[in-house]
Design an enzyme around this catalytic site. Structure first.
Site, PDB file in Angstrom:
ATOM      1  N   LEU A  74      -4.812  -7.049  -7.484  1.00 48.45           N
ATOM      2  CA  LEU A  74      -4.490  -8.076  -8.473  1.00 48.45           C
ATOM      3  C   LEU A  74      -5.688  -8.778  -9.106  1.00 48.45           C
ATOM      4  CD1 LEU A  74      -1.273  -9.643  -6.916  1.00 48.45           C
ATOM      5  CD2 LEU A  74      -1.514  -7.745  -8.517  1.00 48.45           C
TER       6      LEU A  74
ATOM      7  N   GLY B 263       0.785  -1.231   0.000  1.00 47.94           N
ATOM      8  CA  GLY B 263       0.000   0.000   0.000  1.00 47.94           C
ATOM      9  C   GLY B 263       0.817   1.280   0.000  1.00 47.94           C
ATOM     10  N   SER B 264       2.050   1.224  -0.533  1.00 46.36           N
ATOM     11  CA  SER B 264       2.846   2.460  -0.529  1.00 46.36           C
ATOM     12  C   SER B 264       2.206   3.518  -1.437  1.00 46.36           C
ATOM     13  CB  SER B 264       4.301   2.191  -0.944  1.00 46.36           C
ATOM     14  OG  SER B 264       4.371   1.836  -2.301  1.00 46.36           O
ATOM     15  N   ASN B 265       1.611   3.076  -2.547  1.00 45.51           N
ATOM     16  CA  ASN B 265       0.922   4.056  -3.404  1.00 45.51           C
ATOM     17  C   ASN B 265      -0.318   4.599  -2.711  1.00 45.51           C
ATOM     18  OD1 ASN B 265       2.057   4.395  -6.277  1.00 45.51           O
ATOM     19  ND2 ASN B 265       2.301   2.211  -5.855  1.00 45.51           N
TER      20      ASN B 265
ATOM     21  N   HIS C  70       0.288   0.553 -13.585  1.00 47.46           N
ATOM     22  CA  HIS C  70       1.023  -0.659 -13.945  1.00 47.46           C
ATOM     23  C   HIS C  70       2.523  -0.334 -13.947  1.00 47.46           C
ATOM     24  CE1 HIS C  70       1.480  -4.626 -15.661  1.00 47.46           C
ATOM     25  NE2 HIS C  70       2.385  -4.114 -16.474  1.00 47.46           N
TER      26      HIS C  70
ATOM     27  N   ILE D 207     -11.133  -6.736 -12.679  1.00 48.44           N
ATOM     28  CA  ILE D 207     -12.363  -6.020 -12.301  1.00 48.44           C
ATOM     29  C   ILE D 207     -13.550  -6.604 -13.083  1.00 48.44           C
ATOM     30  CG2 ILE D 207     -13.496  -3.751 -12.217  1.00 48.44           C
ATOM     31  CD1 ILE D 207     -11.121  -4.097 -10.278  1.00 48.44           C
TER      32      ILE D 207
HETATM   33  C1  GRF Z   1       2.848  -0.993  -7.764  1.00 50.22           C
HETATM   34  O1  GRF Z   1       4.126  -1.195  -8.267  1.00 50.22           O
HETATM   35  C2  GRF Z   1       1.852  -0.908  -8.874  1.00 50.22           C
HETATM   36  O2  GRF Z   1       2.376  -0.503 -10.083  1.00 50.22           O
HETATM   37  C3  GRF Z   1       1.342  -2.302  -9.023  1.00 50.22           C
HETATM   38  O3  GRF Z   1       1.364  -2.834  -7.736  1.00 50.22           O
HETATM   39  C4  GRF Z   1       2.361  -2.187  -6.969  1.00 50.22           C
HETATM   40  C5  GRF Z   1       1.736  -1.783  -5.657  1.00 50.22           C
HETATM   41  O4  GRF Z   1       2.694  -1.351  -4.750  1.00 50.22           O
HETATM   42  N1  GRF Z   1       0.060  -2.323  -9.685  1.00 50.22           N
HETATM   43  P1  GRF Z   1       2.266  -0.748  -3.358  1.00 50.22           P
HETATM   44  O5  GRF Z   1       1.436  -1.793  -2.642  1.00 50.22           O
HETATM   45  O6  GRF Z   1       1.502   0.483  -3.622  1.00 50.22           O
HETATM   46  O7  GRF Z   1       3.552  -0.485  -2.635  1.00 50.22           O
END
Ligand code: GRF
Length: 295
Positions: free
Chosen positions: A192, A119-121, A211, A195
Site C-alpha cells: 500500500l 499474501g494470497s497473490n 490493482h 513507491i
Molecule cells: C489484491 O486484491 C491486489 O489487487 C491488491 O491487494 C490485494 C492483495 O491481496 N493490490 P493478497 O494479500 O494477495 O491476498
C-alpha cells in the site's frame, strides 16, 4: 559448489544431478562429433582447423544437450538456458540477472515481492515459480509486522525484510539491500505504500503492480481493498476486473500491461466481488510475470 548451483538454478538435488549429467554427456557428444566431422573433411591442423572446430562445437553443443535432455526430462530447463545464452550473446536480455552485473553468470531472474497483506497473490507467485528454471522469488518485502505474507515467507523459506517508513521514503529506499540480493524485478502484490522516486529510478520498467479494478477507473490514493469493490458496486458498473501495470510515480498510473474482466451482478457485495477478483488475480498474475520475464 553443488549447493550454490542448486540455489542459482532453483532446482532439487535430483534435478541438479540430471542437469550435470546432461552437460557431461552433451559435452562429450559435442567433442566426439566435432572431431569426427573434422577428420571426415580432412582439414589440416592449424589455425583454420581451430577456428572451424570452435565454430562447429558452438553449433553442435546446444543441439547435443537439447537432444540428451529429452529422455532425461529436462528439455524445458535447457531450452531456457540456451535461449538465455543466445539472448545474452546478442545483448538482448530484457531483464538481466542481477548476478550478471557482478560478473557471475547466473541465469535466474530474481523477483522481490512487496506485500503488506494476507499474501494470497504472493503465495500463488511463489507456487508458480517454485521449480522454475529461470525465475526465482528471492525476497519478500513487507511494511506491516504480523502480516500474513511474512508467515508465507517463513514457511516457504524465502528471506523477508520488514521495512521502515523513514528509510523507505526519506532514506535510500532499500535500493542497496535490493541490489545486494541481486533483485532484478519487483512485483507489488497488495503493497500500500507509494513507491519512492529513488526506487523507481533504480528499477525503471522493472516494477509492476496489480490493482483490483479496471484502471483508469477506481484507482488512486485510498483506492485499495474493499474501498475499490464498494465504489464499483455503488457506481452500478456491470463489470469489474484486474489491472496489471508498470509502476511510476503516480498511484495506479503506469502503463497497463494486462486486464481481465468479470461480471458484477446486482446480488454482488464487496466481499463476493473481492472473491471473484482474487480468482482472476491468482489465475493471471504469475503467468503475466513469467511472460514479462521470459519474452
Ligand atoms: C489484491 O486484491 C491486489 O489487487 C491488491 O491487494 C490485494 C492483495 O491481496 N493490490 P493478497 O494479500 O494477495 O491476498
Amino acid at each position: 559448489m553443488f549447493e550454490r548451483l542448486q540455489k542459482k538454478w532453483n532446482v532439487s538435488g535430483f534435478k541438479l544431478i540430471l542437469i550435470i549429467a546432461i552437460f557431461a554427456i552433451g559435452g562429450s557428444l559435442t567433442g566426439y562429433s566435432g572431431r569426427k566431422l573434422m577428420s571426415f573433411w580432412e582439414i589440416d591442423r592449424g589455425i583454420g582447423w581451430v577456428v572451424l572446430y570452435i565454430l562447429l562445437i558452438t553449433i553442435i553443443w546446444p543441439l547435443a544437450v537439447l537432444l540428451v535432455s529429452i529422455p532425461l526430462g529436462q528439455f524445458s530447463f535447457f531450452k531456457n538456458y540456451i535461449q538465455r545464452i543466445g539472448k545474452r550473446m546478442l545483448g538482448k536480455s530484457k531483464v538481466k540477472s542481477g548476478k550478471s552485473n557482478t560478473g557471475d553468470s547466473s541465469f535466474m531472474a530474481q523477483i522481490a515481492i512487496f506485500a503488506s497483506g494476507a499474501g494470497s497473490n504472493a503465495q500463488k507467485i511463489i507456487d508458480h515459480f517454485r521449480n522454475h528454471s529461470s525465475i526465482k522469488v528471492a525476497l519478500i518485502i513487507c511494511n506491516k509486522p504480523g502480516a500474513g505474507v511474512l508467515s508465507i515467507a517463513e514457511r516457504e523459506n524465502i528471506p523477508a525484510l520488514l521495512i521502515e517508513k523513514e528509510k523507505f521514503f526519506r532514506g535510500d529506499s532499500y535500493v542497496p539491500e535490493l541490489k545486494e540480493k541481486n533483485i532484478d524485478f519487483i512485483v507489488l502484490a497488495g503493497f500500500l505504500w507509494k513507491i519512492p522516486p529513488a526506487l523507481i529510478k533504480a528499477y525503471t520498467g522493472k516494477i509492476i503492480n496489480i490493482h483490483p479494478a479496471l484502471l483508469p477507473k477506481y484507482g488512486g490514493k485510498g483506492m485499495y481493498g474493499h474501498f475499490v469493490h464498494e465504489a464499483v458496486i455503488a457506481s452500478g458498473d456491470k463489470e469489474s476486473g484486474i489491472t496489471i501495470h508498470y509502476v511510476d510515480e503516480v498511484y495506479d498510473h503506469g502503463k497497463i500491461i494486462f486486464q481481465d474482466k468479470c461480471a458484477v451482478l446486482s446480488t454482488d457485495t464487496a466481499e463476493s466481488l473481492a472473491q471473484k477478483i482474487h480468482e482472476l488475480e491468482h489465475k493471471n498474475f504469475p503467468v503475466v510475470i513469467e511472460t514479462l520475464l521470459t519474452r
